[in-house]
Design an enzyme around this catalytic site. Structure first.
Site, PDB file in Angstrom:
ATOM      1  N   GLN A 206       0.818  -1.209   0.000  1.00  0.00           N
ATOM      2  CA  GLN A 206       0.000   0.000   0.000  1.00  0.00           C
ATOM      3  C   GLN A 206       0.853   1.261   0.000  1.00  0.00           C
ATOM      4  O   GLN A 206       0.326   2.361  -0.164  1.00  0.00           O
ATOM      5  CB  GLN A 206      -0.908   0.025   1.239  1.00  0.00           C
ATOM      6  CG  GLN A 206      -1.994  -1.027   1.242  1.00  0.00           C
ATOM      7  CD  GLN A 206      -2.790  -1.009   2.537  1.00  0.00           C
ATOM      8  OE1 GLN A 206      -2.904  -2.020   3.219  1.00  0.00           O
ATOM      9  NE2 GLN A 206      -3.341   0.135   2.908  1.00  0.00           N
ATOM     10  N   PHE A 237      -6.349  -3.600   3.552  1.00  0.00           N
ATOM     11  CA  PHE A 237      -7.004  -3.222   4.815  1.00  0.00           C
ATOM     12  C   PHE A 237      -6.039  -2.610   5.826  1.00  0.00           C
ATOM     13  O   PHE A 237      -6.302  -2.613   7.023  1.00  0.00           O
ATOM     14  CB  PHE A 237      -7.707  -4.425   5.450  1.00  0.00           C
ATOM     15  CG  PHE A 237      -8.611  -5.172   4.517  1.00  0.00           C
ATOM     16  CD1 PHE A 237      -9.701  -4.545   3.937  1.00  0.00           C
ATOM     17  CD2 PHE A 237      -8.373  -6.495   4.204  1.00  0.00           C
ATOM     18  CE1 PHE A 237     -10.539  -5.229   3.063  1.00  0.00           C
ATOM     19  CE2 PHE A 237      -9.210  -7.184   3.337  1.00  0.00           C
ATOM     20  CZ  PHE A 237     -10.294  -6.551   2.761  1.00  0.00           C
ATOM     21  N   ARG A 319      -4.903   8.518  16.776  1.00  0.00           N
ATOM     22  CA  ARG A 319      -6.237   8.549  16.168  1.00  0.00           C
ATOM     23  C   ARG A 319      -7.281   7.976  17.125  1.00  0.00           C
ATOM     24  O   ARG A 319      -8.416   8.447  17.163  1.00  0.00           O
ATOM     25  CB  ARG A 319      -6.257   7.796  14.834  1.00  0.00           C
ATOM     26  CG  ARG A 319      -7.570   7.914  14.087  1.00  0.00           C
ATOM     27  CD  ARG A 319      -7.456   7.394  12.662  1.00  0.00           C
ATOM     28  NE  ARG A 319      -6.822   8.336  11.772  1.00  0.00           N
ATOM     29  CZ  ARG A 319      -7.472   9.217  11.010  1.00  0.00           C
ATOM     30  NH1 ARG A 319      -8.792   9.279  11.055  1.00  0.00           N
ATOM     31  NH2 ARG A 319      -6.821  10.013  10.200  1.00  0.00           N
ATOM     32  N   PHE A 353      -7.771   2.464  11.726  1.00  0.00           N
ATOM     33  CA  PHE A 353      -6.506   2.978  12.238  1.00  0.00           C
ATOM     34  C   PHE A 353      -6.634   3.558  13.650  1.00  0.00           C
ATOM     35  O   PHE A 353      -6.191   4.657  13.936  1.00  0.00           O
ATOM     36  CB  PHE A 353      -5.993   4.046  11.265  1.00  0.00           C
ATOM     37  CG  PHE A 353      -4.506   4.278  11.325  1.00  0.00           C
ATOM     38  CD1 PHE A 353      -3.633   3.422  10.705  1.00  0.00           C
ATOM     39  CD2 PHE A 353      -3.986   5.372  11.991  1.00  0.00           C
ATOM     40  CE1 PHE A 353      -2.261   3.640  10.747  1.00  0.00           C
ATOM     41  CE2 PHE A 353      -2.615   5.608  12.051  1.00  0.00           C
ATOM     42  CZ  PHE A 353      -1.759   4.737  11.424  1.00  0.00           C
ATOM     43  N   ALA A 519      -5.702   5.892   5.346  1.00  0.00           N
ATOM     44  CA  ALA A 519      -6.388   7.009   6.000  1.00  0.00           C
ATOM     45  C   ALA A 519      -7.601   7.472   5.206  1.00  0.00           C
ATOM     46  O   ALA A 519      -8.039   8.613   5.358  1.00  0.00           O
ATOM     47  CB  ALA A 519      -5.429   8.180   6.229  1.00  0.00           C
ATOM     48  N   GLU A 727     -12.773   3.855   5.286  1.00  0.00           N
ATOM     49  CA  GLU A 727     -12.758   3.413   6.684  1.00  0.00           C
ATOM     50  C   GLU A 727     -14.026   3.732   7.475  1.00  0.00           C
ATOM     51  O   GLU A 727     -14.465   2.909   8.286  1.00  0.00           O
ATOM     52  CB  GLU A 727     -11.551   4.035   7.389  1.00  0.00           C
ATOM     53  CG  GLU A 727     -10.230   3.519   6.889  1.00  0.00           C
ATOM     54  CD  GLU A 727      -9.071   4.337   7.417  1.00  0.00           C
ATOM     55  OE1 GLU A 727      -8.266   3.776   8.185  1.00  0.00           O
ATOM     56  OE2 GLU A 727      -8.962   5.524   7.072  1.00  0.00           O
TER      57      GLU A 727
END
Length: 812
Positions: A206, A237, A319, A353, A519, A727
């Site tokens: 990714q 993912f 986060r 995340f 993100a 997400e």
């Protein structure tokens, strides 16, 4: 309206196009990284030597016997590394460790002419270990003070004063498990050495630019001597954001040393035992509410299970802290985070995340508090929603609270929740051993990377003399439809048909210094960069077309493959304009760039505006629970989700449905288990296959699924008015867990508080409903739960009569 968000008439964005690789996927013609190995001459196959201990020192590593195995060409060890032998961001992930830090960690790699020879060679390697004590669980880590990285605190106001003025103060704790990515394609890399000595790495990653950086560092070379390409991924993912780098480095190192291409492809068992998961979390909290159920103060400590190294644990924790509030205004807040160091795989990015873990804390709190306050859970949640003008605990202003209110009202109305609640109450009153419930929960999820520098993207667009278009961008395709959206963005910006545009595989020598496709920012960042590049070319073409059409360049319009001038009625085919531009020596290629404006963030004080905007969603889920076994089924889900003005509605709907299913898997089915005993297998992953790790499937989806995109949701300042979708929908599945809590409570007296573990497996649900029946609430917090009421001599007899049992079985 900004030029970035303005959508022209006849736009290709907004159309429900099929996935650009759909035909390749369903026919099996789509090529993934490992499909290139059989097409490559003289490939060597790599096989890891995995440690059988969770924590140990290497006292001897003897590879001589492996080198004698027929077909074995080389055994890679730390002595072979010409550069820095570390694959992590924090210099804490040695490629060839001398201290084993998790069960299954690779200590060396065998290269051979065949996979079987490599496997036999690995079995011949002799390694002696000195076992050391291993910390495996969060309670063990907390008790031992085993932490790593920063310990940030997010604060606003005076928590102690807020708790003091609260009419109700409650405390509790929650432990939530991790989750295995279980992408269809395991980690894979193929490295070849070019004729000039540079290295080409095909990688299922990714983050190609970071893979490039790590490979270059390991080889001791500048980055321009390493090219990384990602054709496509069979799922990611988040599991392929940081974790592919080491495998790519092993392949590249082997290729440099042997002069032959080297293939690394993990088996499913290897992938499960060697790669990171979603972080498990432990939370301890105190909360204060007033008499009307409005939140006054929250104090919490969140501890994440980082595994053996930091990986992305610090931004994941950040986060999580920034999403503890979810959609709710809390005047006084103090939330502290810390990362446990355990002897397990290094836990890593996973869809959401850290956001899901943070949100689950406050949703669990509200789910527990509602019966104690005598309020319906949906009413308690609604009373605490943010209003515009309020700020998050980290200081970002809320500007779109109305969207969440609209989505909530739309779900309530279209799902008929008032009517269904009455029907459920009637059903529960007449079915002693089956209970139903419907729960509705919100999502407010911030979109942008926590690290401000990552919020940039580049693109390279070529228009060929025949009018065809090739788009290179920095995002990677893992099945989520990013390439489809970029195709639609380019077609819209240039005013051409979708079949005029092709998306090239992602390569670091075409678009450099890219951010990870993560993100939920892939469409925002890369879409804006693609649009910028296309508009540069379009503006040059407009100058050429203006001469032919006899109008100013500003009056030239591009639409549906035709170029026209305002008010003239004259049109010219796109291909003719491109051909004329080529003859006129007009540059038909452009590099686009985009950086997200308006972001600022201090990780030191945990304050700022780290997100471009918030994505919102609401889900209502109905479940039915069997009182004899704890087995349950999801009967229906209704979702309204905010994607702005959708770039590709079919893709977005698929993302919402898939994310919801994956979130439901995390919260109800997927149960990672490590051997925590004191025997020789301590630290071994016990759920290392599809036969032992339960994944959500089509059978777990409810028979009724209603998904709607929030209307009139244009996002100013984002590409063509769209919003991220990857997400945020995962957290809609919290409604499943809350519905299970309410159904368990229905087995007990009114006002029963249910403490439900995560994952809420049927076993956990059974103990929770048994506790509710006994009238003492509870359930389990990550353990085996209390004994059933029948084991308590003070508990009433609750065994059903035979005829009642047969009657219930006959009903379903």
């Amino acid at each position: 309206m900004s030029s970035l968000s303005e959508r022209p008439a006849g736009a290709v964005v907004g159309r429900s196009l099929r996935h650009e690789s759909a035909a390749l996927h369903v026919t099996g013609r789509a090529r993934f990284t490992d499909d290139l190995a059989p097409r490559t001459k003289d490939v060597l196959h790599a096989w890891p030597v995995q440690a059988p201990h969770a924590h140990a020192l290497l006292s001897r590593l003897d590879t001589s016997a492996a080198r004698d195995v027929p077909g074995v060409v080389h055994v890679l060890t730390g002595e072979d590394v010409p550069g820095v032998g570390d694959s992590g961001d924090s210099d804490d992930e040695p490629l060839f460790p001398t201290e084993v830090c998790f069960h299954g960690q690779a200590v060396c790699w065998v290269l051979a002419d065949s996979l079987e020879a490599a496997r036999r060679g690995a079995a011949a390697v002799r390694v002696d270990y000195e076992p050391l004590p291993a910390i495996l669980t969060l309670p063990e880590a907390i008790a031992a003070g085993s932490f790593q990285g920063a310990q940030p605190t997010l604060r606003r106001g005076d928590v102690e004063a807020g708790l003091a003025r609260s009419a109700h103060v409650l405390d509790g704790e929650l432990e939530m498990a991790g989750q295995e990515h279980f992408y269809l394609e395991t980690h894979a890399a193929l490295a070849t050495v070019e004729d000039d000595g540079t290295v080409l790495v095909q990688s299922s990653t990714q983050h190609p630019s970071e893979t490039q950086a790590v490979v270059a560092r390991v080889l001791g070379r500048p980055r321009h001597e390493v090219t990384v390409q990602c054709l496509r991924m069979g799922g990611g993912f988040g599991g392929k954001e940081m974790q592919p780098h080491g495998y790519a480095a092993v392949a590249a190192l082997g290729a440099i040393l042997t002069g032959r291409p080297v293939r690394v492809r993990l088996t499913r068992s290897q992938d499960l035992t060697m790669t990171g998961k979603r972080h498990g979390f432990h939370a301890r909290w105190r909360v204060g509410l007033d008499d009307e159920g409005r939140l006054q103060a929250l104090e919490a400590t969140l501890t994440s299970d980082g595994g053996w190294s930091l990986d992305l644990s610090q931004p994941v924790l950040t986060r999580a802290l920034c999403h503890v509030d979810n959609a709710y205004w809390i005047p006084d807040v103090r939330v502290t985070g810390r990362i446990a160091r355990t002897h397990k795989t290094s836990q890593t990015a996973f869809r959401g995340f850290g956001g899901p873990q943070g949100m689950l804390v406050v949703e669990d709190i509200l789910g527990r508090c509602a019966p104690l306050l005598g309020l319906e859970p949906h009413e308690l949640r609604r009373r605490n929603f943010y209003q515009d003008g309020q700020t998050t605990p980290y200081g970002q202003e809320i500007t779109q609270a109305g969207r969440l209110h609209r989505a909530w009202d739309q779900v309530t109305r279209t799902a008929g929740l008032d009517r269904r609640r009455a029907e459920i109450a009637q059903f529960n009153a007449t079915h002693e051993h089956r209970q139903r419930a419907v729960a509705i929960t919100p999502v407010k999820f911030g979109i942008s990377f926590n690290l401000t520098a990552f919020n940039q993207a580049g693109a390279l667009v070529h228009v060929y003399a025949d009018g065809s278009v090739l788009v290179n961008h920095g995002g990677t395709e893992m099945g989520q439809g990013l390439h489809t959206k970029m195709l639609q963005v380019a077609a819209t910006a240039l005013g051409v048909a979708p079949d005029t545009v092709r998306i090239a595989p992602t390569r670091t020598d075409k678009v450099p210094n890219t951010s990870a496709t993560a993100a939920s920012s892939g469409s925002d960042l890369n879409g804006a960069a693609v649009k910028d590049a296309c508009e540069q070319i379009r503006d040059r073409l407009a100058q050429v077309a203006a001469q032919r059409l006899g109008v100013p360049a500003a009056d030239v319009r591009f639409r549906d493959g035709v170029v026209s001038g305002l008010g003239t009625g004259t049109t010219v085919p796109w291909a003719e304009v491109v051909a004329a531009a080529y003859v006129a020596r007009t540059h038909l290629s452009a590099a686009g760039f985009y950086r997200t404006e308006g972001l600022h963030w201090s990780s030191t004080v945990m304050q700022g505006s780290p997100f471009k905007y918030f994505a919102h969603g609401v889900a209502a889920t109905e479940v039915e629970v069997d009182g004899f076994t704890g087995a349950y089924r999801t009967r229906r889900v209704d979702i309204v989700h905010d994607v702005g003005d959708s770039l590709s509605p079919l893709v977005d709907l698929g993302q919402i449905e898939g994310a919801f299913a994956q979130g439901a898997g995390w919260l109800t089915l997927e149960d990672l288990r490590w051997d925590t005993g004191d025997g020789e297998h301590r630290g071994r992953l016990a759920t290392a296959s599809a036969s032992t790790y339960k994944l959500p499937s089509i059978a777990e989806l409810p028979p009724v699924v209603h998904v709607a995109l929030l209307e009139h949701a244009h996002e100013e300042g984002a590409v063509y008015g769209s919003k991220a979708v990857g997400e945020p929908p995962l957290m809609l599945a919290i409604s499943v867990r809350e519905a299970l809590r309410q159904a368990c409570a229905a087995f007990g007296p009114e006002g029963t508080v249910v403490e439900l573990p995560s994952p809420a497996t049927p076993e956990a649900v059974f103990w929770a409903l048994q506790a509710a029946r006994a009238g003492h609430g509870g359930g389990i917090e990550g353990g085996d739960g209390p004994p059933p009421p029948e084991a308590d001599p003070e508990a009433p007899e609750r065994r059903p009569q035979t005829e009642t049992l047969l009657h219930q079985l006959g009903e379903g």
